[in-house]
Design an enzyme around this catalytic site. Sequence first.
Site, mmCIF file in Angstrom:
data_model
loop_
_atom_site.group_PDB
_atom_site.id
_atom_site.type_symbol
_atom_site.label_atom_id
_atom_site.label_comp_id
_atom_site.label_asym_id
_atom_site.label_seq_id
_atom_site.Cartn_x
_atom_site.Cartn_y
_atom_site.Cartn_z
ATOM 1 N N LYS A 101 2.021 -9.311 -17.730
ATOM 2 C CA LYS A 101 2.013 -9.692 -16.190
ATOM 3 C C LYS A 101 0.770 -10.748 -15.954
ATOM 4 O O LYS A 101 0.965 -11.572 -15.335
ATOM 5 C CB LYS A 101 2.192 -8.359 -15.443
ATOM 6 C CG LYS A 101 2.253 -8.681 -13.808
ATOM 7 C CD LYS A 101 3.736 -9.371 -13.494
ATOM 8 C CE LYS A 101 3.615 -9.795 -12.320
ATOM 9 N NZ LYS A 101 4.909 -10.716 -12.009
ATOM 10 N N LYS A 135 13.502 -18.427 -15.959
ATOM 11 C CA LYS A 135 14.004 -17.192 -15.605
ATOM 12 C C LYS A 135 14.896 -16.438 -16.439
ATOM 13 O O LYS A 135 15.075 -15.215 -17.093
ATOM 14 C CB LYS A 135 14.701 -16.821 -13.817
ATOM 15 C CG LYS A 135 13.526 -16.867 -12.869
ATOM 16 C CD LYS A 135 13.055 -15.807 -12.643
ATOM 17 C CE LYS A 135 11.800 -15.405 -13.375
ATOM 18 N NZ LYS A 135 10.359 -16.350 -12.968
ATOM 19 N N GLU A 188 13.111 -16.024 -20.233
ATOM 20 C CA GLU A 188 12.216 -14.843 -20.494
ATOM 21 C C GLU A 188 12.714 -13.617 -20.321
ATOM 22 O O GLU A 188 11.980 -12.663 -20.903
ATOM 23 C CB GLU A 188 11.029 -15.284 -19.355
ATOM 24 C CG GLU A 188 11.342 -14.911 -17.938
ATOM 25 C CD GLU A 188 10.047 -14.986 -16.932
ATOM 26 O OE1 GLU A 188 8.978 -14.974 -17.347
ATOM 27 O OE2 GLU A 188 10.323 -15.541 -15.792
ATOM 28 N N TRP A 221 -3.938 -2.243 -1.040
ATOM 29 C CA TRP A 221 -3.475 -3.359 -1.498
ATOM 30 C C TRP A 221 -4.064 -4.277 -0.477
ATOM 31 O O TRP A 221 -3.444 -4.541 0.345
ATOM 32 C CB TRP A 221 -1.843 -3.641 -2.049
ATOM 33 C CG TRP A 221 -1.664 -5.038 -2.451
ATOM 34 C CD1 TRP A 221 -1.231 -6.182 -1.278
ATOM 35 C CD2 TRP A 221 -1.844 -5.667 -3.619
ATOM 36 N NE1 TRP A 221 -1.168 -7.170 -2.048
ATOM 37 C CE2 TRP A 221 -1.270 -6.949 -3.514
ATOM 38 C CE3 TRP A 221 -1.932 -5.359 -4.687
ATOM 39 C CZ2 TRP A 221 -1.297 -7.880 -4.353
ATOM 40 C CZ3 TRP A 221 -1.681 -5.962 -5.840
ATOM 41 C CH2 TRP A 221 -1.472 -7.496 -5.751
ATOM 42 N N ARG A 253 3.048 0.928 -7.362
ATOM 43 C CA ARG A 253 3.023 -0.058 -6.449
ATOM 44 C C ARG A 253 1.874 -1.264 -6.437
ATOM 45 O O ARG A 253 1.821 -2.243 -5.985
ATOM 46 C CB ARG A 253 3.432 0.296 -5.191
ATOM 47 C CG ARG A 253 4.561 1.031 -4.870
ATOM 48 C CD ARG A 253 4.200 2.048 -3.806
ATOM 49 N NE ARG A 253 4.130 1.532 -2.566
ATOM 50 C CZ ARG A 253 5.141 1.332 -1.468
ATOM 51 N NH1 ARG A 253 6.244 1.841 -1.817
ATOM 52 N NH2 ARG A 253 4.953 0.657 -0.394
ATOM 53 N N CYS A 284 0.879 -1.164 0.016
ATOM 54 C CA CYS A 284 -0.040 -0.209 0.136
ATOM 55 C C CYS A 284 0.781 1.302 -0.141
ATOM 56 O O CYS A 284 2.135 1.192 0.304
ATOM 57 C CB CYS A 284 -0.810 0.086 1.347
ATOM 58 S SG CYS A 284 -1.597 -1.718 1.752
ATOM 59 N N GLU A 310 12.294 -23.394 -12.908
ATOM 60 C CA GLU A 310 12.000 -21.971 -12.824
ATOM 61 C C GLU A 310 13.433 -21.205 -13.349
ATOM 62 O O GLU A 310 13.300 -20.516 -13.610
ATOM 63 C CB GLU A 310 11.723 -21.941 -11.168
ATOM 64 C CG GLU A 310 11.521 -20.340 -10.777
ATOM 65 C CD GLU A 310 10.493 -19.708 -11.441
ATOM 66 O OE1 GLU A 310 9.826 -20.365 -12.212
ATOM 67 O OE2 GLU A 310 10.384 -18.438 -11.306
ATOM 68 N N ASN A 327 0.057 0.819 6.662
ATOM 69 C CA ASN A 327 0.876 -0.133 5.640
ATOM 70 C C ASN A 327 1.294 -1.221 6.723
ATOM 71 O O ASN A 327 1.622 -0.920 7.643
ATOM 72 C CB ASN A 327 1.764 0.353 4.877
ATOM 73 C CG ASN A 327 1.489 1.325 3.839
ATOM 74 O OD1 ASN A 327 0.257 1.495 3.501
ATOM 75 N ND2 ASN A 327 2.448 1.910 3.035
ATOM 76 N N GLY A 328 1.243 -2.392 6.183
ATOM 77 C CA GLY A 328 1.577 -3.609 6.881
ATOM 78 C C GLY A 328 0.713 -4.613 7.270
ATOM 79 O O GLY A 328 -0.599 -4.354 6.796
ATOM 80 N N HIS A 336 18.976 -39.283 -22.897
ATOM 81 C CA HIS A 336 17.944 -40.035 -23.717
ATOM 82 C C HIS A 336 17.593 -39.174 -24.913
ATOM 83 O O HIS A 336 16.698 -39.141 -25.533
ATOM 84 C CB HIS A 336 16.646 -40.330 -22.881
ATOM 85 C CG HIS A 336 16.865 -41.302 -22.126
ATOM 86 N ND1 HIS A 336 16.991 -42.611 -22.235
ATOM 87 C CD2 HIS A 336 17.109 -41.017 -20.757
ATOM 88 C CE1 HIS A 336 17.127 -43.354 -21.290
ATOM 89 N NE2 HIS A 336 17.391 -42.379 -20.174
HETATM 90 C C1 F6R Z 1 7.060 -16.192 -15.154
HETATM 91 C C2 F6R Z 1 5.609 -15.809 -14.827
HETATM 92 C C3 F6R Z 1 4.668 -16.647 -15.215
HETATM 93 C C4 F6R Z 1 3.526 -16.911 -14.389
HETATM 94 C C5 F6R Z 1 2.243 -17.440 -15.136
HETATM 95 C C6 F6R Z 1 1.026 -17.663 -14.145
HETATM 96 O O1 F6R Z 1 8.130 -15.396 -14.390
HETATM 97 O O2 F6R Z 1 5.696 -14.856 -13.864
HETATM 98 O O3 F6R Z 1 5.042 -17.847 -15.818
HETATM 99 O O4 F6R Z 1 3.742 -17.285 -13.493
HETATM 100 O O5 F6R Z 1 1.924 -16.633 -16.067
HETATM 101 O O6 F6R Z 1 0.717 -16.266 -13.600
HETATM 102 P P1 F6R Z 1 -0.352 -16.406 -12.304
HETATM 103 O O7 F6R Z 1 0.533 -16.888 -11.130
HETATM 104 O O8 F6R Z 1 -0.485 -14.707 -12.187
HETATM 105 O O9 F6R Z 1 -1.259 -17.334 -12.450
#
Ligand code: F6R
Length: 614
Positions: A609, A491, A494, A77, A28, A2, A487, A103-104, A510
């Site tokens: 996102k 990372k 992407e 938030w 934020r 927040c 993962e 906040n918190g 294989h």
């Molecule tokens: C990768 C990333 C994506 C999300 C995926 C699911 O860094 O952020 O692979 O993990 O799009 O998103 P959520 O968790 O919002 O369902």
Amino acid sequence: MCGIVGFTSESMQAAPVLLQGLAKLEYRGYDSAGLAVRDGSQDPVVVRAKGRLQVLEEKTNGGLSLPGSCGIGHTRWATHGEPSERNAHPHISEDLNVIGVHNGIIENFSELKEKLQRHDYHFYSETDTEVAIKLVDYYYKKYKVGPIDALAKSMVRIRGSYALAVMFRDFPGEIYVARKDSPMIVGVSSAGTFVASDVPAILQYTRSVYYMENLEMARLTPEQVTFYDLNGDVVEKETTQIEWDAESAEKGGYEHFMMKEIHEQPKAIQDTMNSVLSAEGRIDLSATGLTDEIVRDVSEITIVACGSAWHVGMAAQYVFEDLTRIPVRVELASEFRYRKPILKPDGLVIVISQSGETADSLAALREAKKLGVRTLGVINVLGSSIAREADHVFYTLAGPEIAVATTKAYSAQLIAMDLLAMHFAHVRGLLDDDALAAMIAELQSLPSKVEQLIENKERIQWFASKFSNARDVFFIGRGLDYAICLEGSLKMKEISYIHSEAYAAGELKHGTISLIEDGVLVIGVMTQNELYEKTVSNLVEVRSRGGYLAGITSYGHYEAEDTVQFTVYVPKTDPHFYATLAVVPLQLLGYYLAVARGLDVDKPRNLAKSVTVE
Ligand code: F6R
């Protein structure tokens, strides 16, 4: 999380200043906003709005319809209570004696609420903030003390984190502030004094700021600021001159949001843990509605998610099966919904999602519900679609994530799944009280271990600079280490656009091993003691074909250096928890490779996102 802004001045209208400040904190993330402004000694006027700040601006004509030169503002938030006008800040005591923003997270808010209810306090919202404000009011009236003493008495009772900005009816033109584990700064200028949760909110008015320390309080008048410690004694502080430009201020001085969020991981983990750990050190999932009876009856678990959240599911599968012996299946949400899934009526479907809005995950949830199976969402955004529709919700408390590539939300999801697995095992009699207590103690050591890993980031930066021109990178590991590889590989690709793949170490020979040639980087993740030697053997196979080897293992496995050319050691922990640690150097590697290649780290090409389409 927040955002807070407060301003008091002799003559300048406060509301437009507050709205401008809140606008600077929009990045934020928030779901509602509000203002309280006071004109001299008149009662404060409170305006709240759900949704965008623009709604609040429209309601107040850009602030102009709210006269007065002292006020506080907030963007919320949601953590306790859905996003709504009623739950938006500022919150008030019934007679407007105390009014404040926060906040918190107040961990013992239910206990404090019950105490206040016994003293005839009533609550109109579901928030922990309303409890904090009414607690301050209670002490102010009970002990007939000044604002600083009332705040100090409240701070002693509140467990959790807070940055509080409060106005008292008896003290017009003044703002009182308290802080613990949630950032708060105070700014001074010739126009008046400011308080804010983050520098960008006030940067257009002043660059002279005081950073408040934990358990400090402050009193702001239009002309001056006085700081106090918990005993009410005055504390002398120095101002800091902010040199950053507005953009880097939003990132808290970090070059990118992703790096800021990597640094926020210890807090995301801690907050998520604290939300379900009781004062007695037990796991309390009552807020999710998962009773012991439900937990005992679950015959199988299906985890459904996308992307990194699916990787969390892959890691959780190992942890869950090992601790609970419940069969676990992990499914990509985009596949699950079209597969005509066969689910047992006494099974549990867990949907993991940061946003709670991912189209495939939402559709998978609906599919599971249609089949009459109990559903649990592990969700970061309160009030999101999946959170609303799932039968049960476990909220991760990572706060808003801005960088497209997830880091802190992933880590918070891992912790949530660990806690669930431990709780299931305990309730089902597979983990006794002592073993559970030992695991909880170990879990609580993770935030500082993650911090330690982040502190050593320069070594990863150096390594990344050597491989910034790599074309293909492979990650190999077995068991939980394979889930970590998934993962790490995502990372990397992407954000750095370097092609990479994660392979279960035993699977490489294989087919894929034909891609290994001179200088190809292969990263072995080897945190699981019982699988360590097997993965080392697979790495040796790679080395004999010319691959360049890097390894991630725990302290003590120094013989790894006989095999790999670059080793990263992570602190020792319970074998179930290594994903939380080993992922950190991999996040840093992806980050530094992207930086070295001059790429847009926070907004990689072609990505969004929140993926709200199939
Ligand atoms: C990768 C990333 C994506 C999300 C995926 C699911 O860094 O952020 O692979 O993990 O799009 O998103 P959520 O968790 O919002 O369902």
